[in-house]
Design a protein around this motif. Sequence first.
Motif, short mmCIF file in Angstrom:
data_model
loop_
_atom_site.label_atom_id
_atom_site.label_comp_id
_atom_site.label_asym_id
_atom_site.label_seq_id
_atom_site.Cartn_x
_atom_site.Cartn_y
_atom_site.Cartn_z
N LEU A 1 0.81 -1.21 0.00
CA LEU A 1 0.00 0.00 0.00
C LEU A 1 0.85 1.27 0.00
N ARG A 2 2.03 1.20 0.58
CA ARG A 2 2.92 2.38 0.61
C ARG A 2 3.73 2.55 -0.66
N LEU B 1 -2.07 -0.06 -7.44
CA LEU B 1 -2.99 0.08 -6.30
C LEU B 1 -4.44 0.02 -6.74
N ALA C 1 -5.82 -2.73 -4.36
CA ALA C 1 -6.46 -2.19 -3.15
C ALA C 1 -7.82 -2.81 -2.85
#
Length: 86
Positions: A55-56, A63, A67
């Motif tokens: 996620l970073r 993403l 996600a």
Amino acid sequence: ASPALKLRLIALMCRSVAAANAFPHTVQAIFTGLYGAGTNLRMKAAAMELAVWVLRHATDSQLAQAAPLLFSGMIKLLDGETKGAA
């Protein structure tokens, strides 16, 4: 693979930006760590660490794909722990 090898591989993936962008393989590794056969608390913690890494460090396009899957998996994990504690 043995749990020790899986933990080592996840630790290596947590240092790789390329791994963060390797959708769907990284998502598969996360779900295997969370829900796979023979998983334990250390494996689940390592898988969550990998999820945070993804996620970073993943690109926006990666993403957009990863996600929703990660979010649903985390909700499932939290719901399962909540129901188990009740």
